[in-house]
Design a protein around this motif. Structure first.
Motif, short mmCIF file in Angstrom:
data_model
loop_
_atom_site.label_atom_id
_atom_site.label_comp_id
_atom_site.label_asym_id
_atom_site.label_seq_id
_atom_site.Cartn_x
_atom_site.Cartn_y
_atom_site.Cartn_z
N GLY A 198 0.80 -1.22 0.00
CA GLY A 198 0.00 0.00 0.00
C GLY A 198 0.83 1.26 0.00
N LEU A 199 1.93 1.25 0.77
CA LEU A 199 2.79 2.43 0.81
C LEU A 199 3.51 2.63 -0.52
CD1 LEU A 199 4.24 2.09 4.41
CD2 LEU A 199 2.57 3.77 3.60
N GLU A 220 -1.82 3.32 13.62
CA GLU A 220 -1.46 4.74 13.60
C GLU A 220 -0.09 4.98 12.99
OE1 GLU A 220 -1.02 8.56 16.67
OE2 GLU A 220 -1.49 6.56 17.45
N ALA A 221 0.89 4.12 13.32
CA ALA A 221 2.24 4.32 12.80
C ALA A 221 2.27 4.22 11.28
CB ALA A 221 3.19 3.29 13.42
N ARG A 222 1.46 3.33 10.74
CA ARG A 222 1.42 3.19 9.29
C ARG A 222 0.68 4.35 8.64
NH1 ARG A 222 0.98 -3.28 7.85
NH2 ARG A 222 2.84 -3.88 9.05
N GLU A 228 3.77 10.72 5.52
CA GLU A 228 5.14 11.12 5.19
C GLU A 228 5.49 10.79 3.75
OE1 GLU A 228 7.69 9.24 8.00
OE2 GLU A 228 6.94 10.39 9.72
N MET A 229 4.87 9.76 3.22
CA MET A 229 5.17 9.34 1.86
C MET A 229 4.26 9.95 0.81
SD MET A 229 6.39 5.40 2.28
CE MET A 229 8.04 5.05 2.93
N PRO A 335 10.98 6.90 -1.90
CA PRO A 335 11.84 6.67 -0.74
C PRO A 335 11.44 5.43 0.07
CG PRO A 335 10.25 8.37 -0.23
CD PRO A 335 10.02 8.01 -1.67
N PHE A 336 11.46 4.28 -0.58
CA PHE A 336 11.00 3.05 0.05
C PHE A 336 11.84 2.63 1.24
CE2 PHE A 336 14.19 1.66 -2.94
CZ PHE A 336 14.81 0.59 -2.31
N ASP A 337 13.09 3.11 1.30
CA ASP A 337 13.98 2.72 2.39
C ASP A 337 13.46 3.17 3.75
OD1 ASP A 337 14.50 5.30 1.28
OD2 ASP A 337 16.39 5.42 2.39
N LYS A 338 12.58 4.17 3.76
CA LYS A 338 12.04 4.67 5.04
C LYS A 338 11.21 3.62 5.77
CE LYS A 338 11.79 9.59 3.81
NZ LYS A 338 10.89 10.76 3.66
N MET A 339 10.65 2.66 5.02
CA MET A 339 9.76 1.68 5.65
C MET A 339 10.50 0.41 6.07
SD MET A 339 7.62 -0.14 2.55
CE MET A 339 7.29 1.31 1.54
#
Length: 375
Positions: A198-199, A220-222, A228-229, A335-339
């Motif tokens: 999904g992200l 909530e964190a997701r 952010e994304m 910026p997939f590295d953030k997840m």
């Protein structure tokens, strides 16, 4: 050649490490030393018996690594090359010849039977047969035997360990938006579920220029990560209120696109009730019961012009799409590295538990010295 692999021995069990032997390399095969591998829900579903695979089996299908050996017929990569591993395909059928390998006629045989397509095994152990070839790779191990069609060479300056998820989950989510549904600039997209798939869809929607990107997610964190994304709105489905009304409160004319990663009929139906005319519903979420049907009202489906699109691997050709996503990553658009959160390969069970709890969004396993205990 002896390697170390994490074996699933029965449904709902923990992975166990064991020494296994690789079969003799065939002329059209490649050995890759795994430097990183993502943990995907599909791996857990396979471990738990949903796909009917034999045990014991080595899973893992989001690998990245370094080529250590190639068969005599392999000309696309060479020892020392850095590669991302994706799904396998036959290369002979109509879909493959049309650059649409995600819908390979023999997709199941190439990816889901636990052996090579001809029934031969890649792995053996002193205790007997070990099954593998999951998505043509089985990368929950120190090494994997793969094929030229599921190997994508990447630049050596990239952080190789983090690239594995591009081979399945991330290309599925991004491809769904950029390829399968082709979300257009200025459109509205509802993403159901803010896991890695999904992200990836959220980031792809930003690339496509979607004006409204709504994410429905209970954690909530997701939801925070989705914002952010690039998500413009997030919805907590556990809060009282009709989901369709809440979506229409943001996009009164209804959503142009809905992308489901949950496989939950109740959630999908809530979003369908909030689509606009000529909307597209993309489906990648796998329900826990393969027999689950999605009921659609025939008249309302016709009146709204709704298109329902089943999606495999984001309609992508990995050899083209993975480099495209890497280009977006380098430009700061993906910026997939953030997840990602890294765990040692020996900690695979802890990583799975953390991902299940929602402590991390995407776990990536990297080699670690503790595996020397198994040598």
């Amino acid at each position: 050649m002896t390697i170390i692999a994490a074996l699933a021995r029965e449904p709902h069990s923990k992975f166990q490490f064991q020494q296994v032997s690789l079969a003799e390399l065939r002329p059209d095969e490649i050995i890759v030393e795994i430097r990183g591998v993502g943990i995907c829900h599909t791996d857990i579903a396979a471990r738990d018996g949903i796909y009917g695979l034999p045990y014991p089996i080595v899973l893992g299908h989001e690998g990245s690594g370094i080529v250590t050996a190639v068969g005599a017929e392999v000309a696309t990569v060479a020892p020392g090359d850095h590669v991302v591993l994706s799904f396998n395909s036959c290369g002979r059928c109509t879909s493959c010849k049309s650059d649409n390998p995600a819908y390979c006629r023999d997709f199941a045989v190439e990816n889901y039977i636990g052996t090579r397509p001809d029934g031969s095994r890649v792995l053996e152990s002193e205790a007997g047969p070990v099954y593998s070839h999951f998505f043509g790779q089985s990368s929950f191990a120190t090494h994997a035997v793969v094929n030229p069609r599921n190997v994508v060479a990447v630049d050596p300056d990239l952080d190789l360990a983090q690239l594995g998820p591009l081979g399945c989950g991330l290309q599925t989510g991004a491809g769904a938006v950029m390829r399968s549904m082709g979300c257009h600039a200025g459109s509205s997209l509802v993403v159901l579920g803010a896991g890695p798939v999904g992200l990836a869809a959220v980031m792809a929607a930003c690339i496509q220029g979607c004006s409204s990107i709504l994410v429905v997610e209970p954690h909530e964190a997701r939801r925070t990560m989705a914002t952010e994304m690039g998500a413009t709105h997030t919805i907590d489905p556990t809060v009282d209120g009709d989901l369709a009304e809440r979506i229409r409160g943001i996009v009164p004319d209804g959503a142009d696109y809905v992308f489901d990663t949950t496989g939950r009929v109740d959630v999908i139906n809530g979003a369908i009730a909030a689509v606009g005319c000529n909307a597209v519903l993309g489906l990648v979420g796998v329900p826990s019961d393969f027999s689950v049907d999605l009921p659609l009202n025939i008249v309302s489906t016709m009146q709204t012009g709704l298109t329902v699109k089943g999606i495999v691997e984001g309609d992508s050709d990995p050899s083209e799409f993975i480099p495209e996503l890497i280009g977006h990553y380098r430009a700061g658009r993906f910026p997939f590295d953030k997840m990602l959160t890294r765990f040692p390969l020996s900690g695979i069970n802890e990583a799975i538990a953390a991902q299940h709890r929602g402590d991390v969004i995407k776990a990536v396993l990297v080699p670690d010295v503790d595996l020397r205990l198994f040598v």
